[in-house]
Design a protein around this motif. Structure first.
Motif, short mmCIF file in Angstrom:
data_model
loop_
_atom_site.label_atom_id
_atom_site.label_comp_id
_atom_site.label_asym_id
_atom_site.label_seq_id
_atom_site.Cartn_x
_atom_site.Cartn_y
_atom_site.Cartn_z
N GLY A 16 -3.93 1.97 -12.29
CA GLY A 16 -4.69 0.67 -12.75
C GLY A 16 -4.84 -0.54 -12.06
O GLY A 16 -4.60 -0.34 -10.59
N HIS A 17 -5.66 -1.18 -12.29
CA HIS A 17 -6.09 -2.43 -11.19
C HIS A 17 -5.04 -2.89 -11.26
O HIS A 17 -4.71 -3.82 -9.79
N GLU A 18 -3.45 -3.67 -11.63
CA GLU A 18 -2.26 -4.19 -10.78
C GLU A 18 -1.89 -3.90 -10.54
O GLU A 18 -1.41 -4.23 -8.73
N ALA A 19 -1.76 -2.66 -10.03
CA ALA A 19 -1.04 -1.86 -9.18
C ALA A 19 -1.69 -1.77 -7.73
O ALA A 19 -1.60 -1.16 -6.52
N LEU A 20 -3.27 -1.09 -7.88
CA LEU A 20 -4.28 -0.72 -7.17
C LEU A 20 -4.30 -2.05 -6.43
O LEU A 20 -3.90 -2.29 -5.04
N PHE A 21 -4.22 -3.48 -6.98
CA PHE A 21 -4.25 -4.88 -6.59
C PHE A 21 -2.96 -5.29 -5.74
O PHE A 21 -3.40 -5.56 -4.07
N LEU A 22 -2.35 -4.94 -5.76
CA LEU A 22 -0.97 -5.01 -4.81
C LEU A 22 -0.60 -3.74 -4.03
O LEU A 22 -1.31 -4.44 -2.87
N LEU A 23 -1.12 -2.50 -4.24
CA LEU A 23 -0.98 -1.69 -2.81
C LEU A 23 -1.75 -2.25 -1.94
O LEU A 23 -2.22 -2.00 -0.77
N LEU A 24 -2.92 -2.13 -2.61
CA LEU A 24 -4.41 -3.04 -1.24
C LEU A 24 -3.96 -4.47 -0.53
O LEU A 24 -4.32 -4.09 0.51
N ALA A 25 -3.54 -4.45 -1.10
CA ALA A 25 -2.81 -6.46 -0.86
C ALA A 25 -2.10 -6.27 0.35
O ALA A 25 -1.94 -6.91 1.16
N GLU A 26 -0.67 -5.54 0.08
CA GLU A 26 0.31 -5.02 1.10
C GLU A 26 -0.17 -4.47 2.36
O GLU A 26 -0.31 -4.10 3.35
#
Ligand SMILES: [Zn+2]
Length: 252
Positions: free
Chosen positions: A92-102
């Motif tokens: 999903g988009h939210e988890a992908l966002f966090l993953l890529l941010a960190e």
């Protein structure tokens, strides 16, 4: 002169820390997906293409003396539209966002820059957002993709040809069949509503039946040349994407 693989082309996972030169290495991160690709292509198709293009482009840059490392790929993405098919796993988009941010925050502690090389169109909206945030934080992060203008949407001629070149053992040519061949824009309203299954019972958007390894090789060469050109220029556009540097196309 050594003819074996260079340390750089072995990839980040095979480095030892004293050999990683802080501030000097540009880190390339292939980003893929695990999602259905019709009855004939493997679930990891996007990841396989992103990995192959990134490695080949990095090896091309190695010969110019640039310090480039290829990271182990991110093998999951936002694939909600494919969840109607077993085998698909979407974070999903939210988890992908966090993953890529960190990921970007951590890697830029030592890397001179981080480039996400995206193999799955469904990740694009999130990639644009997260790269925007990381750049706002002052980090040297950008993204690019392995799509080519004019390619068909999903598990059709383009991806099937690429896989027949890159991993012929992974393609069931006996199971290739057309899916929904209407332009994706036309399918979009129904696709948004009910996912890919709604518009294409076999999961294919396009027609893989005329695909060939030979065209796959030509497509692959273009993708690698484009990425190598983008990485040489390192010119970042407004939405955080490396500006497209199409390599000259050979006459047919
Ligand atoms: Zn794909």
């Amino acid at each position: 002169m050594s003819t074996g693989p260079t340390a750089r082309s072995l990839g980040l996972g095979q480095q030892r820390w004293p050999k990683v030169d802080p501030g000097a290495a540009l880190l390339l991160v292939p980003v893929g997906s695990l999602e259905q690709h019709g009855p004939h292509l493997p679930l990891a198709t996007d990841t396989m293409i992103a990995n192959a293009v990134t490695r080949a482009a990095a090896e091309r840059l190695d010969t110019t003396g640039a310090t480039v490392l290829v990271a182990p790929s991110i093998n999951y993405g936002a694939s909600g539209e494919h969840e109607g098919f077993p085998g698909t796993v979407s974070i999903g988009h939210e988890a992908l966002f966090l993953l890529l941010a960190e990921y970007g925050r951590s890697a830029t502690r030592w890397a001179s820059g981080v480039i996400f090389v995206n193999g799955h169109g469904g990740n694009t909206a999130t990639l644009t957002k997260v790269v925007d945030l990381l750049r706002y934080e002052g980090r040297a992060v950008a993204w690019t993709s392995t799509d080519l203008p004019g390619s068909d949407a999903h598990a059709g001629d383009t991806e099937t040809s690429l896989l027949r070149h890159l991993a012929p053992w992974a393609v069931r040519v006996d199971l290739m069949e057309p899916g929904a061949t209407e332009p994706v824009q036309q399918l979009m309203p129904r696709l948004r509503e009910g996912g890919v299954r709604e518009v294409s019972p076999n999961g294919v958007l396009g027609d893989p039946t005329a695909s060939s390894a030979e065209r796959g090789r030509a497509l692959f060469d273009r993708l690698v040349a484009n990425l190598a050109a983008e990485l040489t220029a390192l010119d970042v556009t407004e939405n955080g994407r490396l500006s497209r540097r199409p390599a000259p196309v050979a006459a047919p």
